[in-house]
Design a protein around this motif. Structure first.
Motif, short mmCIF file in Angstrom:
data_model
loop_
_atom_site.label_atom_id
_atom_site.label_comp_id
_atom_site.label_asym_id
_atom_site.label_seq_id
_atom_site.Cartn_x
_atom_site.Cartn_y
_atom_site.Cartn_z
N ALA A 73 -9.56 -56.06 -10.36
CA ALA A 73 -10.99 -56.24 -10.09
C ALA A 73 -11.30 -55.87 -8.65
N LYS A 74 -10.38 -56.18 -7.73
CA LYS A 74 -10.59 -55.82 -6.32
C LYS A 74 -10.64 -54.32 -6.14
N GLU A 75 -9.81 -53.60 -6.85
CA GLU A 75 -9.83 -52.14 -6.75
C GLU A 75 -11.16 -51.58 -7.26
N VAL A 76 -11.66 -52.12 -8.36
CA VAL A 76 -12.97 -51.69 -8.87
C VAL A 76 -14.05 -51.98 -7.82
N SER A 77 -13.99 -53.17 -7.23
CA SER A 77 -14.95 -53.54 -6.20
C SER A 77 -14.85 -52.61 -4.99
#
Length: 143
Positions: free
Chosen positions: A100-104
């Motif tokens: 999710a951090k990478e998407v963010s």
């Protein structure tokens, strides 16, 4: 009398102090040296930390350069596609095989997505082949 290994002890002010190996019950046996050692470490830990709290830390401001027009378009297109699909950051990451951090980070422009990232996100968002193609073209033009 019980032999105790060295260990960390949390002080009343939240700091940690190292307590050397000692015998528990030493005061009852007439040896108060172990207790004095623990009290000394407790006081010493509090003094050293109170002195360090007085030191002012410099204020650091992190700035980043603005995104290139192509990167800004790619970021906005990916965010809009995720929102249209109704997925959260966690859901999008799970479906695309990234965190999710990478998407963010991709959606905020901190991270430039790889072609594999764009393909994975496009599949997660169920984009048409034309939409995927336009995203890949945008991604390839981001420096």
């Amino acid at each position: 009398m019980t032999q105790v290994r060295g260990h960390w002890r949390r002080n009343a002010n939240g700091t940690l102090s190292w307590v050397r190996a000692h015998s528990r019950g030493a005061a009852a046996a007439g040896g108060a040296g172990g207790i004095l050692l623990v009290i000394g470490l407790f006081v010493w830990g509090g003094i050293s930390n109170s002195a360090s709290n007085d030191v002012r830390q410099p204020q650091v401001t992190v700035t980043r350069s603005p995104l290139s027009p192509a990167h800004a378009q790619l970021v906005e297109a990916l965010r809009a596609a995720r929102q249209r699909s109704g997925l959260s950051l966690e859901g999008a990451g799970r479906r695309a095989g990234v965190s999710a951090k990478e998407v963010s980070d991709i959606e905020t422009g901190l991270l430039v997505p790889t072609p594999d990232d764009v393909t994975g996100l496009s599949n997660a968002y169920q984009l048409s082949p034309d939409e995927w193609t336009s995203l890949v073209i945008l991604q390839s033009s981001v420096h």
